[in-house]
Design a protein around this motif. Structure first.
Motif, PDB file in Angstrom:
ATOM      1  N   PHE A   1      44.963  42.186  36.783  1.00 25.00           N
ATOM      2  CA  PHE A   1      46.056  42.847  36.441  1.00 25.00           C
ATOM      3  C   PHE A   1      47.360  43.827  37.651  1.00 25.00           C
TER       4      PHE A   1
ATOM      5  N   GLY B   1      40.712  42.094  35.699  1.00 24.05           N
ATOM      6  CA  GLY B   1      41.248  41.712  34.062  1.00 24.05           C
ATOM      7  C   GLY B   1      40.644  42.402  33.253  1.00 24.05           C
ATOM      8  N   GLU B   2      38.768  41.860  33.115  1.00 27.68           N
ATOM      9  CA  GLU B   2      38.150  41.206  32.438  1.00 27.68           C
ATOM     10  C   GLU B   2      37.288  42.842  31.899  1.00 27.68           C
TER      11      GLU B   2
ATOM     12  N   PRO C   1      40.791  37.474  38.196  1.00 24.26           N
ATOM     13  CA  PRO C   1      42.480  37.652  37.412  1.00 24.26           C
ATOM     14  C   PRO C   1      42.205  39.185  37.769  1.00 24.26           C
TER      15      PRO C   1
ATOM     16  N   SER D   1      42.308  46.780  29.399  1.00 29.91           N
ATOM     17  CA  SER D   1      43.500  45.816  28.300  1.00 29.91           C
ATOM     18  C   SER D   1      44.776  46.776  28.359  1.00 29.91           C
TER      19      SER D   1
ATOM     20  N   VAL E   1      50.315  39.385  36.948  1.00 28.95           N
ATOM     21  CA  VAL E   1      48.719  39.658  36.937  1.00 28.95           C
ATOM     22  C   VAL E   1      48.730  38.321  38.307  1.00 28.95           C
TER      23      VAL E   1
END
Length: 238
Positions: free
Chosen positions: A208, A231-232, A206, A235, A188
């Motif tokens: 990945f 990131g948001e 954030p 997944s 991250v």
């Protein structure tokens, strides 16, 4: 709008599916603030724990996002992708009912260095083809993709549009099936510099970082990839 107490489906799932349906139908628009927990309790005649369980699952699945001090807002669901990365971005989008697209940002032929020679198993006389793309789902930026290839083998990508699936293109043009990850490391970081502009996220958002090597059906390296993913909106699943 009372839920059905006699239904075998738990009340929190009934409420979750109701709110999810409103978001998917567009009745609740992306970015729109949803009613407070108290308002939902009153509207659907359920307890606060029922509301919290429903909202928690919708947040986990990416349909809602909480903003501290502001409330809870509707958003688009997250894109789920297997950790082993054998499913490409385009296929992940299709699985989520989204349309993928790509914008090529850079195409360069780089001199061979020892690191890429080792990662991609290149000969001393080869060069490295570097291609950077911005990947989008339903028109929204999700990922900056940096891929490195053998120029001797994949130099034809210099003239391909590369707006769609790379893996489908390789299968169609060269009969190369990319079906196994030879390496996957996920860390991250936070957005800065050009990433903020390209991904349309705030500074410090954030991200990945997916560092991996994709292989073909015979286990040969196809490309080394370094991806920066919002990131948001994303997944990873096993």
């Amino acid at each position: 709008m009372k839920l059905d107490d006699n239904n075998s489906i738990p009340l929190y799932l009934q409420l979750k599916n109701t709110i999810k349906g409103l978001i998917e139908s567009g009745e609740i628009q992306k970015g729109e603030k949803i009613p407070s927990e108290h308002e939902l309790c009153k509207k659907y005649d359920v307890s606060r724990i029922t509301v919290r369980n429903a909202l928690a699952e919708l947040e986990d699945e990416g349909y809602l996002i909480k903003k501290q001090g502001k409330g809870t807002f509707a958003t688009k669901p997250k894109l789920f992708r297997p950790l082993e990365d054998s499913v490409g971005f385009s296929e992940s989008c299709r699985n989520a009912g989204m349309e993928s697209s790509s914008v090529v940002l850079k195409r360069e032929v780089l001199p061979l260095d020892e690191r890429m020679k080792d990662i991609l198993k290149l000969s001393d006389h080869d060069q490295v083809l570097y291609i950077q793309r911005l990947r989008l789902a339903d028109g929204e930026p999700l990922m900056i993709e940096n891929n490195y290839y053998s120029y001797a083998k994949y130099g034809f990508l210099m003239t391909e549009p590369l707006t769609g699936s790379l893996y489908e293109l390789l299968a169609e043009k060269k009969g190369i099936i990319c079906d196994r990850s030879l390496k996957t490391v996920i860390t991250v970081t936070t957005a800065s510099g050009d990433m903020v502009r390209l991904l349309q996220v705030p500074i410090g958002a954030p991200l990945f970082v997916m560092d991996g090597i994709m292989g073909d059906s015979e286990g040969n390296p196809v490309h080394y990839s370094l991806q920066y993913i919002v990131g948001e909106k994303y997944s990873f699943v096993r």
